[in-house]
Design a protein around this motif. Structure first.
Motif, short mmCIF file in Angstrom:
data_model
loop_
_atom_site.label_atom_id
_atom_site.label_comp_id
_atom_site.label_asym_id
_atom_site.label_seq_id
_atom_site.Cartn_x
_atom_site.Cartn_y
_atom_site.Cartn_z
N ALA A 56 0.83 -1.21 0.00
CA ALA A 56 0.00 0.00 0.00
C ALA A 56 0.86 1.26 0.00
CB ALA A 56 -0.93 0.00 1.21
N VAL A 57 1.96 1.24 0.75
CA VAL A 57 2.84 2.40 0.82
C VAL A 57 3.45 2.70 -0.55
CG1 VAL A 57 5.05 3.21 1.74
CG2 VAL A 57 3.35 2.23 3.28
N LEU A 58 3.98 1.67 -1.21
CA LEU A 58 4.59 1.88 -2.53
C LEU A 58 3.56 2.34 -3.55
CD1 LEU A 58 7.05 -1.15 -2.61
CD2 LEU A 58 7.66 1.27 -2.44
N ASN A 79 7.58 -0.60 11.96
CA ASN A 79 7.46 -1.13 10.60
C ASN A 79 8.80 -1.24 9.87
OD1 ASN A 79 7.84 1.65 10.43
ND2 ASN A 79 6.43 1.93 8.71
N PRO A 80 9.85 -1.76 10.52
CA PRO A 80 11.16 -1.85 9.86
C PRO A 80 11.14 -2.55 8.50
CG PRO A 80 11.44 -2.20 12.20
CD PRO A 80 9.96 -2.17 11.95
N ALA A 85 11.98 -2.05 2.61
CA ALA A 85 11.47 -2.26 1.26
C ALA A 85 11.42 -0.95 0.48
CB ALA A 85 10.09 -2.90 1.32
N VAL A 86 10.97 0.11 1.12
CA VAL A 86 10.89 1.41 0.44
C VAL A 86 12.29 1.94 0.15
CG1 VAL A 86 10.14 3.81 0.67
CG2 VAL A 86 8.64 1.96 1.43
N ALA A 87 13.20 1.80 1.11
CA ALA A 87 14.58 2.25 0.88
C ALA A 87 15.19 1.53 -0.31
CB ALA A 87 15.42 2.02 2.14
N PRO A 93 19.78 4.58 1.56
CA PRO A 93 20.46 3.77 2.57
C PRO A 93 19.43 3.07 3.45
CG PRO A 93 21.42 5.97 2.45
CD PRO A 93 20.17 6.01 1.63
N GLY A 94 19.77 1.90 3.93
CA GLY A 94 18.86 1.17 4.81
C GLY A 94 19.31 -0.25 5.02
#
Length: 410
Positions: A56-58, A79-80, A85-87, A93-94
């Motif tokens: 949903a975020v993407l 929500n790590p 996933a978004v990074a 970086p992530g």
């Protein structure tokens, strides 16, 4: 070039910190499922969706035309995996997704920490009520049941009999999206919160507090978390012992570089047990306001540096103040609201940083019975030179809250 930062998820009350992230050279996008006036005022772009749902975020970012991000992090939201996933999607970086999952899913975290030789409760996993009964037979009673993939004490219960195991397991399994729970040995002692950054193999602690559990089992089988207190009642030597345990846990989980939140139990016989360790900023305003009031350390600039892949400024993690600060909550435990005023009416007294409702309260609001750590009626953050004085301010403030319930009728 303008920095494009994404704050994906706001823990309880963490919208208070958004204004500090604003900068003329920064574009701030905020994703939350509970938009507030503070979030709207601070964000250049505010998107509303579930920050724990990576798909949903993407999709929401794509629909909003966000095609570049320089850094992504959450403010206390647990929500790590979504952050990772978004990074990865935007080349920020992530931590790797597998690392984020290792420190988020309780069964994976426990297995890794056990393999590293850390002190842990006895534990087993279960995917059904029948398996939970067998797991409790292995772990022993009393035991604690926890959904492997929930946070905020949701679905966490203490069980002390075979019948309670069956009831509790059914509830905890229902609250787990993947339908699995952890069964842990129940341990007694004092609990503590350690906040830190991990970089280049070194742990840099910037906050250490005691968790308030004076009413922990008042609402059995659910646990009530009453808040946090700084400075800790532990000795300097005991705090260093806890810190070394966290350092070992962070290394075992490969949390580097990362901002780290922990929950540690020190048993009555002096063992240090790592109950939780995850790669996010300590939420509920603890790291950003409670710890900061006591120590003067503001972790947010280093959270941003970490998200952008820049070196930490370690000098900013050294305490500049030696005070006391506490956060205290009132549990929501049933009743019908007759009248509720503005909690800030009692915030003017000395030593009160903030007073707030934990839920929307208007005449006629039906408050449900307490079912876990998220069911907070109200809270206060207070400060003073000494711990006892800060605790007294908090207690007096909660007693003075402008709230009245209707009398119970037979």
């Amino acid at each position: 070039m303008t920095e494009r930062l994404l704050v994906c998820g706001l823990g309880s009350g963490m919208d208070h910190s958004l204004a500090e992230l604003r900068s003329p050279s920064r574009e701030l996008t905020v994703i939350t499922d509970a938009p507030t006036d503070r979030a709207r005022a601070a964000a250049d772009t505010l998107l509303v969706c579930d920050p724990t749902d990576g798909t949903a975020v993407l999709a929401e970012l794509s629909a909003a035309g966000v095609d570049r991000l320089d850094g992504v992090f959450s403010l206390g939201a647990d929500n790590p995996p979504v952050i990772s996933a978004v990074a990865h999607r935007f080349g920020c970086p992530g931590l790797p997704l597998e690392t984020a999952l290792d420190c988020t899913l309780k069964d994976r975290r426990l297995a890794i920490l056990r393999a590293a030789g850390l002190e842990l409760p006895r534990f087993a996993t279960a995917g059904s009520v029948r398996e939970a009964v067998r797991a409790v037979a292995e772990v022993g009673l009393p035991a604690v049941l926890k959904p492997i993939d929930q946070t905020g004490s949701l679905g966490v219960l203490k069980v002390e009999s075979a019948e309670a195991v069956r009831r509790g397991a059914a509830e905890a399994l229902r609250l787990s999206p993947v339908g699995r729970i952890v069964v842990e040995e129940f341990l007694e002692g004092t609990e503590h919160t350690l906040a830190a950054f991990m970089a280049d193999g070194e742990l840099h602690r910037f906050g250490f507090g005691d968790r308030e559990y004076g009413r922990k089992e008042e609402f059995a089988p659910y646990f009530f978390e009453g808040g946090d207190t700084l400075p800790s009642r532990l000795t300097a030597e005991q705090i260093e012992e806890v810190t070394e345990t966290v350092r070992r846990g962070a290394r075992a989980l490969r949390l580097d570089p990362a901002v780290i939140n922990t929950d540690i139990l020190r048993t009555r016989d002096g063992r240090v047990v790592l109950l939780e360790i995850t790669c996010r900023l300590t939420g509920a305003r603890i790291a950003t306001e409670v710890m900061r009031l006591a120590t003067g350390v503001d972790p947010l600039p280093n959270v941003v540096r970490l998200a952008l892949g820049r070196p930490l400024e370690l000098s900013e993690l050294r305490p500049t103040r030696r005070g006391a600060a506490v956060q205290r909550f009132l549990p929501a435990d049933g009743g019908v609201v007759e009248w509720a005023g503005n909690p800030r009416d009692v915030a003017r007294r000395a030593g009160v940083h903030d007073v707030f409702w934990g839920m929307e309260l208007t005449p006629g609001t039906v408050v449900p019975p307490f079912r876990g750590g998220a069911d907070v009626l109200a809270g206060v953050i207070a400060y003073a030179d000494e711990r006892a004085a800060a605790e007294a301010v908090a207690e007096r403030t909660l007693r003075a809250l402008p709230l009245r319930f209707k009398a119970a009728t037979r």
